[in-house]
Design an enzyme around this catalytic site. Structure first.
Site, PDB file in Angstrom:
ATOM      1  N   ARG A  66       3.842  -2.706  -7.707  1.00 41.66           N
ATOM      2  CA  ARG A  66       2.690  -3.613  -7.761  1.00 41.66           C
ATOM      3  C   ARG A  66       2.085  -3.847  -6.378  1.00 41.66           C
ATOM      4  O   ARG A  66       0.873  -4.002  -6.253  1.00 41.66           O
ATOM      5  CB  ARG A  66       3.092  -4.928  -8.424  1.00 41.66           C
ATOM      6  N   SER A  67       2.897  -3.853  -5.344  1.00 40.44           N
ATOM      7  CA  SER A  67       2.362  -3.980  -3.977  1.00 40.44           C
ATOM      8  C   SER A  67       1.444  -2.803  -3.666  1.00 40.44           C
ATOM      9  O   SER A  67       0.427  -2.963  -2.983  1.00 40.44           O
ATOM     10  CB  SER A  67       3.497  -4.033  -2.955  1.00 40.44           C
ATOM     11  N   ARG A 125     -11.973  -1.765  -1.189  1.00 36.70           N
ATOM     12  CA  ARG A 125     -12.906  -2.664  -0.500  1.00 36.70           C
ATOM     13  C   ARG A 125     -13.262  -2.131   0.888  1.00 36.70           C
ATOM     14  O   ARG A 125     -14.405  -2.248   1.328  1.00 36.70           O
ATOM     15  CB  ARG A 125     -12.323  -4.075  -0.387  1.00 36.70           C
ATOM     16  N   HIS A 171     -15.830   0.381   0.471  1.00 36.98           N
ATOM     17  CA  HIS A 171     -17.119  -0.261   0.213  1.00 36.98           C
ATOM     18  C   HIS A 171     -17.781  -0.734   1.515  1.00 36.98           C
ATOM     19  O   HIS A 171     -19.007  -0.801   1.607  1.00 36.98           O
ATOM     20  CB  HIS A 171     -16.963  -1.459  -0.731  1.00 36.98           C
ATOM     21  N   SER A 210      10.037  -6.400   0.514  1.00 29.88           N
ATOM     22  CA  SER A 210      11.361  -6.312   1.143  1.00 29.88           C
ATOM     23  C   SER A 210      11.312  -5.693   2.528  1.00 29.88           C
ATOM     24  O   SER A 210      12.139  -6.002   3.384  1.00 29.88           O
ATOM     25  CB  SER A 210      12.302  -5.475   0.274  1.00 29.88           C
ATOM     26  N   SER A 252       6.204 -11.562  -8.055  1.00 29.38           N
ATOM     27  CA  SER A 252       4.820 -11.842  -8.451  1.00 29.38           C
ATOM     28  C   SER A 252       4.076 -12.700  -7.438  1.00 29.38           C
ATOM     29  O   SER A 252       2.915 -12.438  -7.132  1.00 29.38           O
ATOM     30  CB  SER A 252       4.770 -12.511  -9.828  1.00 29.38           C
ATOM     31  N   GLU A 283       2.997 -10.546  -4.531  1.00 30.55           N
ATOM     32  CA  GLU A 283       1.968  -9.572  -4.906  1.00 30.55           C
ATOM     33  C   GLU A 283       0.608 -10.246  -5.104  1.00 30.55           C
ATOM     34  O   GLU A 283      -0.422  -9.710  -4.671  1.00 30.55           O
ATOM     35  CB  GLU A 283       2.404  -8.827  -6.165  1.00 30.55           C
ATOM     36  N   ASP A 297      -8.156  -9.758   0.331  1.00 31.50           N
ATOM     37  CA  ASP A 297      -9.557 -10.136   0.127  1.00 31.50           C
ATOM     38  C   ASP A 297     -10.048 -11.028   1.269  1.00 31.50           C
ATOM     39  O   ASP A 297     -11.194 -10.901   1.721  1.00 31.50           O
ATOM     40  CB  ASP A 297      -9.744 -10.843  -1.220  1.00 31.50           C
TER      41      ASP A 297
END
Length: 185
Positions: free
Chosen positions: A46-47, A57, A60, A88, A149, A152, A160
């Site tokens: 997920r990372s 981004r 972009h 980790s 979670s 992440e 962002d």
């Protein structure tokens, strides 16, 4: 607890994470991006998805940004930056990448729960984010969320925020970014 109550708790947890992030570390990351020719991102699981979002981004904004391992990713060179997202800081494949980037002479940055980790120690720039490691008993951050979670989610929002800071420093406008948005969808 109802779904919306869980959501409220998650948002409260995320709001608390901002107080644990060093503005100085974040600024070093932004400056590293500004001063690099190409920027490479790596992460596992997920990372890695959060790193891919950050890479998009940057594209972009007109930066030469790449996800390590994609078929269109060029070679890393001395004047480049490798950013590794790893809770980790010990994921074997990412440790190898960090070491290889150091050997080449590139700048290495890590965004991690564990700055004292192998990747953290190899990094020129380390940004510590709060989160719960796989062993929740070792964490000082309390969360209702499973596994990593909180890290992440914080990672995505932090990336962002880095984009917004980069835009401010380079005087970029959101409207300019839209001109680089995918148009074959």
């Amino acid at each position: 607890m109802l779904t919306t109550q869980y959501l409220t708790t998650i948002i409260e947890e995320l709001q608390q994470t901002t107080g644990y992030i060093s503005e100085e570390e974040a600024e070093k990351l932004v400056d590293g991006m500004i001063n690099s020719t190409k920027i490479f991102l790596a992460g596992a699981g997920r990372s890695g998805f959060m790193a891919k979002s950050f890479t998009m981004r940057m594209m972009h904004m007109g930066l030469d940004a790449y996800v390590v391992g994609e078929t269109v990713t060029p070679n890393l060179e001395k004047e480049d930056l490798l950013i590794i997202a790893s809770g980790s800081g010990e994921t074997k494949s990412l440790v190898s990448m960090a070491q290889r980037a150091k050997d080449i002479g590139a700048l290495v940055a890590s965004v991690t729960i564990s700055p004292e980790s192998t990747i953290g120690k190899l990094s020129d720039i380390t940004v510590k984010l709060p989160g719960s490691p796989k062993d929740k008993e070792q964490s000082k951050y309390k969360t209702i969320q499973p596994m990593a979670s909180l890290f992440e989610q914080t990672l995505l929002l932090f990336f962002d925020a880095v984009i917004l800071r980069f835009m401010k420093k380079k005087e970029l406008k959101s409207s300019t970014m839209f001109s680089r948005h995918a148009n074959l969808e």
